[in-house]
Design an enzyme around this catalytic site. Structure first.
Site, PDB file in Angstrom:
ATOM      1  N   ASP A 229      73.236  43.461 -30.667  1.00 50.58           N
ATOM      2  CA  ASP A 229      74.382  43.416 -29.763  1.00 50.58           C
ATOM      3  C   ASP A 229      75.570  42.712 -30.426  1.00 50.58           C
ATOM      4  O   ASP A 229      75.406  41.671 -31.065  1.00 50.58           O
ATOM      5  CB  ASP A 229      73.954  42.622 -28.510  1.00 50.58           C
ATOM      6  CG  ASP A 229      74.950  42.697 -27.384  1.00 50.58           C
ATOM      7  OD1 ASP A 229      75.231  43.807 -26.912  1.00 50.58           O
ATOM      8  OD2 ASP A 229      75.463  41.632 -26.963  1.00 50.58           O
ATOM      9  N   GLU A 286      59.389  41.839 -44.732  1.00 47.92           N
ATOM     10  CA  GLU A 286      58.074  41.176 -44.818  1.00 47.92           C
ATOM     11  C   GLU A 286      57.030  41.987 -44.048  1.00 47.92           C
ATOM     12  O   GLU A 286      55.844  41.732 -44.137  1.00 47.92           O
ATOM     13  CB  GLU A 286      58.141  39.777 -44.181  1.00 47.92           C
ATOM     14  CG  GLU A 286      59.017  38.793 -44.922  1.00 47.92           C
ATOM     15  CD  GLU A 286      59.314  37.560 -44.054  1.00 47.92           C
ATOM     16  OE1 GLU A 286      58.662  37.358 -43.009  1.00 47.92           O
ATOM     17  OE2 GLU A 286      60.232  36.810 -44.436  1.00 47.92           O
TER      18      GLU A 286
HETATM   19  C1  NOJ Z   1      77.499  44.927 -25.635  1.00 46.32           C
HETATM   20  C2  NOJ Z   1      76.538  45.391 -24.596  1.00 46.32           C
HETATM   21  O1  NOJ Z   1      76.231  46.733 -24.821  1.00 46.32           O
HETATM   22  C3  NOJ Z   1      77.209  45.148 -23.267  1.00 46.32           C
HETATM   23  O2  NOJ Z   1      76.520  45.748 -22.212  1.00 46.32           O
HETATM   24  C4  NOJ Z   1      77.356  43.663 -23.081  1.00 46.32           C
HETATM   25  O3  NOJ Z   1      78.070  43.418 -21.885  1.00 46.32           O
HETATM   26  C5  NOJ Z   1      78.105  43.032 -24.237  1.00 46.32           C
HETATM   27  N1  NOJ Z   1      77.658  43.513 -25.506  1.00 46.32           N
HETATM   28  C6  NOJ Z   1      77.922  41.535 -24.238  1.00 46.32           C
HETATM   29  O4  NOJ Z   1      76.611  41.220 -24.608  1.00 46.32           O
END
Ligand code: NOJ
Length: 585
Positions: A229, A286
């Site tokens: 993310d 690993e």
């Molecule tokens: C990207 C994620 O896909 C989204 O849903 C989220 O709100 C933001 N990152 C923050 O984590």
């Protein structure tokens, strides 16, 4: 019909070495990966919120559909203030979704069924309920507890002004002031997203070590990879320099707001992120079994994105340039060529995606009068899409995407042709709705629970009527049981496409040769045509019907062909997969 040119361009020495070392065999290079959004896929216990046992019970659907893997959005312990992207414990399952043993059972069942499992990793920020953040609030300024996050003193005589003017992606300032343990107004912490999502300080070795350990925790349990993310956000520019523009997740021209500037804002795409991914790659190596990392990095241009998937970093990166592209032949051809070239230069596969849990579903985007782009959710009083036009275009776009070499991502429900739902304002849950003071509708419309059986409560999402977001009536009409075994249904089109893609090895086709139909230029009149392993793909994104080559066998078509004498015509906004007449196979 002649082959006019071929993409991708020749590879660099580096990339050739990777391939020579056997890099081509990895499953993720050509995989179709299905995104499961746990809140909305299947509800096992009937509380209106999806859960892991619900997902496990529905895994045979993914086998029937024919995908290779699933990516699970977060299911970890979380107050759910950003639908789980606010993690309070990275090593446990939120009670709403089950217990750790349910995650193990899901993994085991998926593997039994031949499906790989990629899980979400949220390293840019934790939840404010994470033990580290609680400890930070209880500790003094300058303490090691605070040093895991980005706490700073405020500006102004009494520290009453935020340290910088940075804005949060969800709206409002990116800094929040805390009350110190002694009750006085205190320091500020950075949160690029919701106020409940404090950003970690990735220059702190403790943070680095913690996430390597989290990776191992899930790798030991058998996951096949991680979707990372906000991969472009972890490291901020030294000294947190001033930046007073709006903050979007996007850099460069993708964002529009920065014009042609190639200088990323201080919160995105900083050099230091690459060191993090090199360390993670070493952890994955690993382990056996081709574990992978895919970056969610909204960076532009694509050459910057390619830096995340260099041979010693991640394996794949989402292609948001493709997602936001208008459905036009020239624009898409350019996207395909640029992506293929940039990824080949580092030995990584291109990826393709049309929908996910953060954007308006492509069936709806393509039904709007301004088709494509990246609108901020839909409200009842917004310009509404034409559902039939949207579905026709979405199906054409899907067959184009699934024919491209590389890896493709499918978001749950797109195989049913689901449109975005218009969620009433009082039911909205995306934090962006409140943080933007109701200026941005947010992402709830694409997160509405999936319909499985038209005649069941919550359309089969769960055993009761409960659904955490209201499902529109049209979801009943599009339920899986209304489409299974129905010739021409969107579900059967996806199934057929995925079967053919596998049989013809389209995902691992070494190159893609743009071709001309009847002497026309490759994108003339909005037609995109290319030869790939064993198929000729023709996407008619123009306004006039296109004559298909005589003698070619039609393998699959996204709509109905028309006829003119002996000739078959491909109508506008329709894609066909053909074989022959000149195909070697
Ligand atoms: C990207 C994620 O896909 C989204 O849903 C989220 O709100 C933001 N990152 C923050 O984590």
């Amino acid at each position: 019909m002649t082959t006019t040119d071929a993409a991708p361009a020749p590879e660099t020495d580096d990339a050739q070495q990777v391939h020579a070392a056997g890099g081509r065999g990895e499953w993720w290079r050509s995989a179709v990966i299905y995104q499961v959004y746990p809140r909305s896929f299947a509800d096992g216990d009937g509380d209106g919120m999806g859960d892991l046992p619900g997902i496990t019970a529905r895994l045979p659907h993914l086998v029937e559909l024919g995908v290779d893997a699933l990516w699970l959005s977060p299911f970890y312990t979380s107050p759910q203030l950003d639908a789980g992207y606010d993690v309070a414990d990275y090593r446990d399952v939120d009670p709403r979704f089950g217990v750790l043993a349910d995650a193990d059972a899901l993994l085991a069942r998926a593997h039994e069924l031949g499906l790989r499992v990629v899980v979400d990793l949220v390293p840019n920020h934790t939840s404010w309920e994470h033990a580290w953040f609680r400890a930070a609030l209880a500790a003094a300024p300058g303490s090691p507890e605070r040093a895991r996050y980005l706490f700073r003193d405020g500006r102004g005589e009494h520290g009453e002004l935020p340290p910088t003017s940075w804005r949060a992606v969800f709206g409002g300032p990116a800094w929040e002031r805390v009350t110190e343990p002694d009750g006085t107004p205190g320091q500020w912490y950075l949160h690029l997203f919701d106020v409940s999502q404090p950003d970690l300080d990735w220059t702190n070795p403790e943070v680095v070590e913690e996430f390597r350990d989290v990776l191992r925790f899930w790798l030991d349990r058998g996951v096949d990879g991680f979707r990372v993310d906000v991969a472009h956000g972890l490291v901020k520019a030294d000294g947190l320099p001033e930046w007073d523009a709006e903050t979007e997740m996007i850099t460069g021209t993708l964002a529009g707001q920065h014009g042609e500037s190639r200088t990323p804002p201080p919160m995105w795409d900083q050099e230091g992120v690459h060191e993090v991914y090199r360390a993670w790659r070493a952890v994955l190596e690993e382990y056996d079994g081709d574990r992978m990392l895919v970056a969610e990095a909204w960076v532009d241009p694509v050459e910057r994105l390619a830096r995340y998937v260099r041979p010693d970093e991640m394996h794949q990166a989402f292609n948001f340039g493709y997602l936001v592209s208008p459905l036009e032949a020239a624009a898409l051809k350019a996207q395909v060529e640029e992506t293929s070239r940039a990824m080949a230069a580092v030995g990584a596969p291109p990826t393709w995606v049309l929908s996910n849990h953060d954007v308006v579903r492509h069936t709806t985007r393509f039904g709007l009068s301004a088709a494509g782009g990246n609108p901020d959710g839909l409200a009842a009083d917004d310009d509404q899409p034409d559902p039939a036009v949207g579905l026709q275009r979405a199906r054409a776009a899907t067959l184009l995407m699934l024919a491209l070499p590389g890896s493709a991502y499918v978001y749950q429900g797109e195989e049913l042709g689901l449109p975005d739902a218009v969620v009433p304002d009082d039911a909205r849950q995306d934090p962006t709705w409140e943080r933007s003071r109701h200026q941005v509708n947010g992402r709830d419309g694409c997160r509405v629970p999936v319909p499985w059986e038209a005649g069941s409560p919550s359309y089969g999402f769960g055993p009761t009527d409960a659904s955490w977001l209201p499902q529109p009536a049209v979801y009943g009409e599009l339920a899986l049981d209304r489409q299974r075994d129905v010739p021409g249904s969107t579900f059967e089109m996806y199934r057929a496409a995925l079967r053919l893609r596998r049989d013809l090895a389209l995902g691992s086709s070494p190159d893609l040769g743009w071709t001309e139909l009847d002497g026309a230029a490759p994108v003339a009149g909005g037609v995109l045509a290319f030869r790939t392993s064993g198929a000729l793909v023709v996407a008619n994104l123009g306004e006039a019907p296109v004559r298909l080559p005589d003698g070619a066998e039609v393998l699959l078509v996204s709509g109905e062909l028309e006829h003119e004498g002996e000739s078959r015509l491909l109508p506008p906004m329709t894609t066909a997969w053909l074989r022959g007449p000149a195909d070697p196979s």
